[in-house]
Design a protein around this motif. Structure first.
Motif, PDB file in Angstrom:
ATOM      1  N   LEU A  41      27.737  29.845  41.809  1.00 56.57           N
ATOM      2  CA  LEU A  41      27.092  31.144  42.001  1.00 56.57           C
ATOM      3  C   LEU A  41      26.250  31.152  43.274  1.00 56.57           C
ATOM      4  O   LEU A  41      26.335  32.084  44.080  1.00 56.57           O
ATOM      5  N   MET A  42      25.451  30.121  43.469  1.00 47.89           N
ATOM      6  CA  MET A  42      24.589  30.074  44.654  1.00 47.89           C
ATOM      7  C   MET A  42      25.420  29.990  45.938  1.00 47.89           C
ATOM      8  O   MET A  42      25.064  30.588  46.953  1.00 47.89           O
ATOM      9  N   TRP A  44      28.396  31.311  46.355  1.00 42.31           N
ATOM     10  CA  TRP A  44      28.916  32.658  46.581  1.00 42.31           C
ATOM     11  C   TRP A  44      27.814  33.588  47.078  1.00 42.31           C
ATOM     12  O   TRP A  44      28.064  34.451  47.926  1.00 42.31           O
ATOM     13  N   ARG A  45      26.606  33.437  46.598  1.00 44.04           N
ATOM     14  CA  ARG A  45      25.506  34.272  47.096  1.00 44.04           C
ATOM     15  C   ARG A  45      25.249  33.999  48.580  1.00 44.04           C
ATOM     16  O   ARG A  45      24.995  34.930  49.352  1.00 44.04           O
ATOM     17  N   ARG A  46      25.322  32.736  48.973  1.00 46.85           N
ATOM     18  CA  ARG A  46      25.183  32.416  50.409  1.00 46.85           C
ATOM     19  C   ARG A  46      26.319  33.055  51.205  1.00 46.85           C
ATOM     20  O   ARG A  46      26.112  33.564  52.309  1.00 46.85           O
ATOM     21  N   VAL A  48      27.895  35.815  50.454  1.00 50.66           N
ATOM     22  CA  VAL A  48      27.606  37.250  50.573  1.00 50.66           C
ATOM     23  C   VAL A  48      26.694  37.481  51.771  1.00 50.66           C
ATOM     24  O   VAL A  48      26.931  38.378  52.593  1.00 50.66           O
ATOM     25  N   LYS A  52      27.935  39.628  55.086  1.00 48.22           N
ATOM     26  CA  LYS A  52      27.377  40.986  54.973  1.00 48.22           C
ATOM     27  C   LYS A  52      27.895  41.881  56.102  1.00 48.22           C
ATOM     28  O   LYS A  52      27.821  41.524  57.270  1.00 48.22           O
ATOM     29  N   ARG A  61      31.444  39.045  47.118  1.00 43.00           N
ATOM     30  CA  ARG A  61      30.825  39.710  45.965  1.00 43.00           C
ATOM     31  C   ARG A  61      31.641  39.491  44.699  1.00 43.00           C
ATOM     32  O   ARG A  61      31.103  39.344  43.609  1.00 43.00           O
ATOM     33  N   VAL A  64      30.674  36.145  43.329  1.00 41.63           N
ATOM     34  CA  VAL A  64      29.412  36.234  42.579  1.00 41.63           C
ATOM     35  C   VAL A  64      29.691  36.798  41.192  1.00 41.63           C
ATOM     36  O   VAL A  64      29.214  36.272  40.178  1.00 41.63           O
ATOM     37  N   LYS A  68      28.953  34.988  37.581  1.00 45.20           N
ATOM     38  CA  LYS A  68      28.002  35.589  36.658  1.00 45.20           C
ATOM     39  C   LYS A  68      28.663  35.897  35.313  1.00 45.20           C
ATOM     40  O   LYS A  68      28.053  35.718  34.262  1.00 45.20           O
TER      41      LYS A  68
END
Length: 104
Positions: A41-42, A44-46, A48, A52, A61, A64, A68
């Motif tokens: 998850l982390m 994938w957040r990086r 994103v 961006k 996204r 993520v 989740k």
């Protein structure tokens, strides 16, 4: 969440952060798998953040979202699933971003 104690609702289904309620991670997920999914998850957040505003952002996204869902934080609430459905959800393969080389 970063090692600090998190407020939970009485039923344990949600955490409360800055007065906002968020669905809690499924407590039945084995610790090793929970840790792995959190790392994915982390990552994938990086991704994103890195993508961006580009054509690659929707894929990040989606990563993520997949992580989740596997953690039980999105999708069908874990308290409405059977034990088998819960296990199948967290055992589903959630790929790492290609940039991370799939490494764990």
């Amino acid at each position: 969440m970063s090692g600090r104690e998190v407020e939970r609702t009485d039923d344990g289904r949600y955490i409360v952060v800055d007065g906002r309620r968020w669905r809690a991670t499924d407590p039945a997920i084995p610790e090793g798998r929970r840790a792995e999914l959190t790392k994915v998850l982390m990552a994938w957040r990086r991704e994103v953040g890195r993508t961006k505003g580009t054509d690659d952002e929707p894929a990040a996204r989606a990563g993520v979202q997949a992580a989740k869902v596997a953690l039980g934080e999105r999708g069908t609430p874990w308290w409405e699933q059977t034990d088998d459905e819960r296990r199948e959800r967290w055992e589903t393969d959630v790929p790492w971003p290609a940039r991370d080389g799939g490494a764990k």
